[in-house]
Design a protein around this motif. Structure first.
Motif, mmCIF file in Angstrom:
data_model
loop_
_atom_site.group_PDB
_atom_site.id
_atom_site.type_symbol
_atom_site.label_atom_id
_atom_site.label_comp_id
_atom_site.label_asym_id
_atom_site.label_seq_id
_atom_site.Cartn_x
_atom_site.Cartn_y
_atom_site.Cartn_z
ATOM 1 N N GLU A 229 -3.019 16.801 37.587
ATOM 2 C CA GLU A 229 -4.323 17.373 37.057
ATOM 3 C C GLU A 229 -4.419 18.757 37.475
ATOM 4 O OE1 GLU A 229 -8.031 15.108 37.074
ATOM 5 O OE2 GLU A 229 -6.639 13.286 36.751
ATOM 6 N N PHE A 230 -3.951 18.750 38.893
ATOM 7 C CA PHE A 230 -4.285 20.220 39.479
ATOM 8 C C PHE A 230 -2.900 20.705 40.258
ATOM 9 C CE2 PHE A 230 -5.015 21.904 44.119
ATOM 10 C CZ PHE A 230 -5.803 23.192 43.646
ATOM 11 N N ILE A 231 -2.647 21.991 40.211
ATOM 12 C CA ILE A 231 -1.329 22.385 40.929
ATOM 13 C C ILE A 231 -1.761 23.690 41.458
ATOM 14 C CG2 ILE A 231 1.060 23.446 40.022
ATOM 15 C CD1 ILE A 231 1.261 21.623 37.938
ATOM 16 N N VAL A 232 -0.850 23.546 42.867
ATOM 17 C CA VAL A 232 -1.018 24.769 43.656
ATOM 18 C C VAL A 232 0.390 25.436 43.250
ATOM 19 C CG1 VAL A 232 -0.884 25.564 45.859
ATOM 20 C CG2 VAL A 232 -2.487 23.888 45.489
ATOM 21 N N ALA A 233 0.215 26.712 42.869
ATOM 22 C CA ALA A 233 1.628 27.452 42.410
ATOM 23 C C ALA A 233 1.579 28.545 43.692
ATOM 24 C CB ALA A 233 1.306 28.112 41.185
ATOM 25 N N ASP A 234 2.558 28.283 44.647
ATOM 26 C CA ASP A 234 2.516 29.025 45.636
ATOM 27 C C ASP A 234 3.725 30.228 45.236
ATOM 28 O OD1 ASP A 234 2.390 30.279 48.120
ATOM 29 O OD2 ASP A 234 3.287 28.533 49.331
ATOM 30 N N GLU A 235 3.190 31.472 45.215
ATOM 31 C CA GLU A 235 4.119 32.289 44.907
ATOM 32 C C GLU A 235 5.047 31.988 43.951
ATOM 33 O OE1 GLU A 235 3.751 35.643 46.161
ATOM 34 O OE2 GLU A 235 2.664 35.446 48.092
ATOM 35 N N PRO A 236 4.867 31.319 42.893
ATOM 36 C CA PRO A 236 5.792 31.028 41.979
ATOM 37 C C PRO A 236 6.928 31.810 41.101
ATOM 38 C CG PRO A 236 3.871 30.821 40.620
ATOM 39 C CD PRO A 236 3.657 31.459 42.017
ATOM 40 N N VAL A 237 6.670 33.261 41.140
ATOM 41 C CA VAL A 237 7.636 34.139 40.595
ATOM 42 C C VAL A 237 8.010 35.030 41.617
ATOM 43 C CG1 VAL A 237 6.594 33.453 38.467
ATOM 44 C CG2 VAL A 237 5.589 35.277 39.642
ATOM 45 N N SER A 238 7.481 35.101 42.943
ATOM 46 C CA SER A 238 7.957 36.506 43.656
ATOM 47 C C SER A 238 9.363 36.265 44.209
ATOM 48 C CB SER A 238 7.109 36.379 44.950
ATOM 49 O OG SER A 238 7.129 35.183 45.551
ATOM 50 N N ALA A 239 10.172 35.256 44.079
ATOM 51 C CA ALA A 239 11.770 35.134 44.311
ATOM 52 C C ALA A 239 12.420 35.401 43.194
ATOM 53 C CB ALA A 239 11.794 33.728 45.085
ATOM 54 N N LEU A 240 11.873 35.715 42.105
ATOM 55 C CA LEU A 240 12.630 35.902 40.838
ATOM 56 C C LEU A 240 12.699 37.226 40.280
ATOM 57 C CD1 LEU A 240 10.886 33.030 38.757
ATOM 58 C CD2 LEU A 240 12.936 32.693 40.064
ATOM 59 N N ASP A 241 13.834 37.508 39.537
ATOM 60 C CA ASP A 241 13.883 38.974 39.008
ATOM 61 C C ASP A 241 12.952 39.314 38.207
ATOM 62 O OD1 ASP A 241 16.234 39.109 40.091
ATOM 63 O OD2 ASP A 241 17.504 38.636 38.194
ATOM 64 N N VAL A 242 12.307 40.515 38.048
ATOM 65 C CA VAL A 242 11.265 40.753 37.451
ATOM 66 C C VAL A 242 11.429 40.320 35.815
ATOM 67 C CG1 VAL A 242 9.787 42.842 36.356
ATOM 68 C CG2 VAL A 242 10.961 42.827 38.759
ATOM 69 N N SER A 243 12.733 40.364 35.426
ATOM 70 C CA SER A 243 12.852 39.981 33.645
ATOM 71 C C SER A 243 12.429 38.546 33.484
ATOM 72 C CB SER A 243 14.280 40.430 33.289
ATOM 73 O OG SER A 243 15.090 39.548 34.383
ATOM 74 N N ILE A 244 12.725 37.844 34.515
ATOM 75 C CA ILE A 244 12.546 36.161 34.278
ATOM 76 C C ILE A 244 11.006 35.919 34.956
ATOM 77 C CG2 ILE A 244 13.354 34.044 35.402
ATOM 78 C CD1 ILE A 244 15.413 35.476 34.021
ATOM 79 N N GLN A 245 10.387 36.854 35.558
ATOM 80 C CA GLN A 245 8.901 36.345 36.039
ATOM 81 C C GLN A 245 8.039 36.182 34.892
ATOM 82 O OE1 GLN A 245 7.312 39.257 38.661
ATOM 83 N NE2 GLN A 245 8.646 38.807 40.183
ATOM 84 N N ALA A 246 8.267 36.998 33.806
ATOM 85 C CA ALA A 246 7.434 36.968 32.594
ATOM 86 C C ALA A 246 7.591 35.651 31.781
ATOM 87 C CB ALA A 246 7.720 38.066 31.638
ATOM 88 N N GLN A 247 8.689 35.088 31.849
ATOM 89 C CA GLN A 247 9.085 33.967 31.215
ATOM 90 C C GLN A 247 8.446 32.837 32.065
ATOM 91 O OE1 GLN A 247 13.259 33.362 31.133
ATOM 92 N NE2 GLN A 247 13.768 35.182 29.900
ATOM 93 N N ILE A 248 8.459 32.753 33.144
ATOM 94 C CA ILE A 248 8.059 31.625 33.975
ATOM 95 C C ILE A 248 6.253 31.809 33.847
ATOM 96 C CG2 ILE A 248 7.723 30.864 36.457
ATOM 97 C CD1 ILE A 248 10.565 29.911 35.015
#
Ligand code: SF4
Length: 321
Positions: A174-193
């Motif tokens: 029910e609850f999720i901690v998203a810990d910097e979930p996109v900071s290791a990804l390319d900018v182009s992929i960040q938006a998709q995630i």
């Protein structure tokens, strides 16, 4: 609105040990007296410089780190009072998405093993339903079941993060901690995630604690934002209020450093903070921000400010208010 997570005076201290007998000579207060509510269905952004304690706070909330003191409630159940068995059962409802999909997936396990492992550990699913659950979860994150027998190194960063998200979803939390979930990804992929996380939130009625140092990403996904400095929450506000009218001098400085799309015509003033963030093992007396604050006053060196509620949308820890 009812909080799904209620944190009261959360403290996480790491001892500093020295010498032959490993004697404790001090402590690092990574999280210091944090009190916070996270309401059902919202995304609470948690921002601050690296080392400010935001990831440690997230890990304490879901029980990956044992808090030194304080209380954490999940749907009014005090997690600090539960025995191991009941805690394990309840933890299935709280999951984490890690920052780095390159290191958070076991390279020796296939995608199928990675997804089935939490089900086996928690004994929550009848064996017959496991495969169906794995297939459904893969579909939710936009992956095909044909990848089940492949290993993490065979995927791109974005696909690996989708596998990480599927692993977090497999126990139907029910609850999720998203810990910097996109900071290791390319900018182009960040938006998709980011879009995927937004869609999943709506579809599965999830609540997120979204930890990030990237204020642009946090603005995009959050309903409210909490700003952390040296282990303390210094401001909590509705997202619009925080970005349009920041109150705490540290929030103002963080926001002034956010890159703008048209820097040539940008007339806003940059606030450059002096020096580095002080050591959490030896924080300054009074307000912890007094060594860098452009608005520091005499009282700030002597009296530690409390987190004051200014209105129903906003609380600030600063003597200016
Ligand atoms: Fe700055 Fe003083 Fe406010 Fe701290 S209490 S943020 S030092 S003005």
């Amino acid at each position: 609105m009812k909080p799904i997570i209620k944190i009261e005076n959360l403290v996480k201290e790491f001892p500093i040990r020295q010498g032959f007998f490993n004697k404790q000579v001090g402590a690092v207060y990574a999280v210091n007296n944090v009190t916070l509510n996270i309401y059902k269905g919202e995304t609470l952004g948690l921002v601050g410089e690296s080392g400010c304690g935001k990831s440690t706070a997230g890990r304490c909330i879901i029980g990956l780190e044992k808090a030194t003191s304080g209380k954490i409630f999940f749907n009014d159940v005090d997690l600090t009072k539960l025995n191991r068995k009941n805690l394990r059962k309840l933890r299935t409802k709280m999951q984490i998405i890690f920052q780095n999909p390159f290191s958070s997936l076991n390279p020796r396990m296939t995608v199928k093993d990675i997804l089935i492992e939490p089900l086996l550990i928690n004994k929550t699913f009848p064996k017959k339903e496991m495969q169906m659950n794995v297939d459904e979860t893969l579909e939710l994150v936009g992956l095909d079941r044909s990848i089940l027998n492949r290993f993490p190194h065979e995927f791109s960063g974005g696909q690996r993060q989708r596998i990480g998200i599927a692993r977090a979803l497999i126990l139907k939390p029910e609850f999720i901690v998203a810990d910097e979930p996109v900071s290791a990804l390319d900018v182009s992929i960040q938006a998709q995630i980011i879009n995927l996380l937004e869609d999943l939130k709506k579809e599965l009625n999830l609540t997120y604690l979204f930890i990030s140092h990237d204020l642009s990403v946090v603005k995009q996904v959050s309903n409210r934002v909490a700003v952390m400095y040296l282990g303390e929450i210094v401001e909590v506000s509705e997202v619009e209020e925080l970005y349009n009218k920041p109150k705490h001098p540290y929030t103002e400085a963080l926001l002034s450093a956010v890159p703008v799309p048209d820097p040539m015509n940008d007339t806003s003033k940059r606030i450059i903070l002096k020096g580095d963030i002080p050591s959490p093992a030896n924080p300054p007396e009074g307000c912890k921000f007094n060594t860098r604050c452009p608005k520091v006053m005499d009282i700030c060196y002597k009296v530690h400010p409390q987190l004051n509620k200014l209105n129903s949308n906003c609380s600030v820890r600063c003597h200016l208010y």
